[in-house]
Design a protein around this motif. Structure first.
Motif, mmCIF file in Angstrom:
data_model
loop_
_atom_site.group_PDB
_atom_site.id
_atom_site.type_symbol
_atom_site.label_atom_id
_atom_site.label_comp_id
_atom_site.label_asym_id
_atom_site.label_seq_id
_atom_site.Cartn_x
_atom_site.Cartn_y
_atom_site.Cartn_z
ATOM 1 N N ARG A 70 -11.831 17.678 -16.081
ATOM 2 C CA ARG A 70 -12.029 18.587 -15.075
ATOM 3 C C ARG A 70 -12.291 20.009 -15.572
ATOM 4 O O ARG A 70 -12.897 20.784 -14.955
ATOM 5 N N THR A 90 -15.673 20.508 -17.217
ATOM 6 C CA THR A 90 -16.854 20.712 -16.277
ATOM 7 C C THR A 90 -16.746 21.753 -15.369
ATOM 8 O O THR A 90 -17.754 22.183 -14.891
ATOM 9 N N SER A 91 -15.705 22.277 -14.878
ATOM 10 C CA SER A 91 -15.521 23.449 -14.260
ATOM 11 C C SER A 91 -16.204 24.524 -15.013
ATOM 12 O O SER A 91 -16.487 25.528 -13.962
ATOM 13 N N ARG A 92 -16.051 24.540 -16.480
ATOM 14 C CA ARG A 92 -16.674 25.828 -17.224
ATOM 15 C C ARG A 92 -18.098 25.339 -17.503
ATOM 16 O O ARG A 92 -18.841 26.225 -18.183
#
Length: 256
Positions: A185, A188-190
């Protein structure tokens, strides 16, 4: 603030029971065994929540080594983690995830390195009893480190997951999956979606359950090794297929 908790850690209102297996009434004389109370969990991505000494204890409890060719004692224990190298590895990790629970949930877990705040909480718990245990929120400062995982990458395109571990008494409850999901999480947020996991055959099923599989491009992980042409006296020559490769020298067992 709620925002800070969402970024670096939070007390999870998740009911985790120590026994993942189903218990039928027939197995217990027609009566179902009562489930134990849910296990409180605090999961954090804040590097400041990691005490290197406690993390070293966790490596020992899980018998996990940072080395691909660790020295092993006669009773099968991996050599202790090098504290200096561990600190460097943590400082250069893209993501670190640590999992905590209350000390009384894991009575067999008594690491030698404990903070003063944890001992103070334990003393106070004797005064307030069960009420105090319910009122005091679980935090990294008063909880026990029971799980860990990290990712290393270039902070822009790719990353790899390493050192996912949970203490033996709490395995099979989904804590390992929680660690991997949190790492993914954050990555993927980056905008990082090229995520790999270097695992052994024993760990393969676990990572498959976490969504990992063979590369769709058909690529194969290859590890660097020197050939016999660059032979050094302290290396061991091993035959792998049609090639002769060099492996690190056999390390003497350490005394635990």
């Amino acid at each position: 603030m709620a925002v800070a908790a969402g970024v670096h850690g939070a007390h999870l209102p998740i009911k985790l029971w120590p026994s993942p297996t189903k218990i039928t009434a027939a197995n217990h004389g027609g009566k179902r065994r009562p489930r134990p109370p849910p296990l409180p969990i605090f999961i954090s991505t804040n590097p400041n929540d990691i005490n290197p000494h406690r993390l070293t204890d966790l490596y020992g409890l899980c018998n996990h080594s940072c080395h691909r060719f660790p020295a092993v004692s006669p009773d099968g224990r991996a050599e202790p983690v090098d504290m200096a190298k561990l600190r460097i590895a943590l400082s250069h990790s893209s993501v670190v995830v640590s999992v905590f629970t209350k000390a009384e949930a894991v009575p067999s877990y008594s690491p030698p390195h404990s903070s003063d705040s944890s001992s103070e909480v334990s003393d106070l718990m004797g005064l307030g009893g069960e009420w105090f245990r319910r009122v005091v929120p679980l935090t990294p400062s008063n909880g026990r480190l029971v799980g860990f995982g990290r990712a290393v990458g270039d902070c822009g395109l790719t990353a790899s997951i390493y050192d996912v571990m949970v203490i033996p008494s709490l395995r099979g409850m989904g804590i390992g999956r929680m660690i991997v999901r949190r790492i993914i999480r954050v990555l993927t947020s980056r905008g990082i979606y090229d995520i790999a996991a270097l695992c052994s055959d024993e760990e393969r099923l676990f990572f498959e359950a976490c969504g990992f599989g063979d590369d769709t491009l058909g690529s194969t992980t290859m590890m660097y090794t020197r050939t016999v042409s660059s032979y050094e006296a302290n290396q061991v020559v091993k035959r792998v297929g049609r090639k002769l490769l060099l492996a690190p020298p056999a390390r003497e067992p350490f005394k635990s």
